[in-house]
Design an enzyme around this catalytic site. Sequence first.
Site, short mmCIF file in Angstrom:
data_model
loop_
_atom_site.label_atom_id
_atom_site.label_comp_id
_atom_site.label_asym_id
_atom_site.label_seq_id
_atom_site.Cartn_x
_atom_site.Cartn_y
_atom_site.Cartn_z
N ARG A 176 45.12 -33.57 34.76
CA ARG A 176 44.91 -32.45 35.68
C ARG A 176 43.49 -32.42 36.23
O ARG A 176 42.89 -31.36 36.42
CB ARG A 176 45.27 -31.12 35.00
CG ARG A 176 46.68 -31.06 34.45
CD ARG A 176 47.73 -31.25 35.54
NE ARG A 176 49.07 -31.30 34.97
CZ ARG A 176 49.75 -32.42 34.74
NH1 ARG A 176 49.22 -33.60 35.02
NH2 ARG A 176 50.97 -32.38 34.23
N SER A 226 53.03 -23.81 36.13
CA SER A 226 52.50 -23.89 34.77
C SER A 226 51.09 -23.31 34.73
O SER A 226 50.20 -23.77 35.45
CB SER A 226 52.49 -25.35 34.31
OG SER A 226 52.00 -25.46 33.00
N GLU A 296 45.51 -24.24 33.91
CA GLU A 296 45.86 -25.30 34.86
C GLU A 296 45.84 -24.72 36.27
O GLU A 296 45.42 -25.38 37.22
CB GLU A 296 47.24 -25.86 34.53
CG GLU A 296 47.72 -26.95 35.47
CD GLU A 296 49.02 -27.57 35.01
OE1 GLU A 296 49.92 -27.74 35.84
OE2 GLU A 296 49.13 -27.91 33.81
#
EC number: 1.3.1.98
Length: 306
Positions: A176, A226, A296
């Site tokens: 990420r 998410s 995230e």
Amino acid sequence: MNKNDILRGLESILPKDIIKVDEPLKRYTYTETGGEADFYLSPTKNEEVQAIVKFAHENSIPVTYLGNGSNIIIREGGIRGIVLSLLSLNHIETSDDAIIAGSGAAIIDVSNVARDHVLTGLEFACGIPGSIGGAVFMNAGAYGGEVKDCIDYALCVNEKGDLLKLTTAELELDYRNSVVQQKHLVVLEAAFTLEPGKLDEIQAKMDDLTERRESKQPLEFPSCGSVFQRPPGHFAGKLIQDSNLQGYRIGGVEVSTKHAGFMVNVDNGTATDYEALIHHVQKIVKEKFDVELNTEVRIIGDHPTD
């Protein structure tokens, strides 16, 4: 520069129809939250992006890049300066075993084009609701695959408006994360090198991933996807579930009862609700398991003043 000066400057380098002033950003986010952008620009050409970035750099105007708005929360105070939407840079081209896609192309669409050309390697992206630019920005991934596995290069612009062609290694793709994040670059397009496959196998894998996603994720409500990164040795959703936080609600936003890793807007929730719920979940999980949950989802913009 004041807003009138900025507007005149933008109108001197861009078509007027791609410039919006005091534009509500809730129209462009999956959470359906967010305040106004001073200037919302939707360029249709790479050269226009370069011109905007160069103008902003020369006049010390902050620039925020926005793709599909799927993994972002924008506060009600809005965003000062320029919000640059990349959604109109949405071309998708194929050549042998390669696909080149504009920053604003939906990665789901690119995955489908790969399937239609019987190319394997992008099946994992068939349910990711983001743009190519956002996918490169955060090295998006799902079900064991990620952008890092198949990207060849990305064409980017730096803060001065210079054009850069970055290889996979130069993109420094990690969990990420990427050099695009770290150096505040903007992705114009990305190229993916794939492998010839078998159509029935590609379709079967995409069908399986789609079924798994639809059965586990709360797609019936607005959400930011998410919320938390996967902490080492743990799963964020499991920690949240074991903290008895599913269904916990602040304002109009609650921890999904279907998947604890998601927060859904069930009743006109605000970015303030989202942020408060995120902080509460982080606090409880830290107290119960001594595990830090890092987000995230990106949270940007000004806090509301009232």
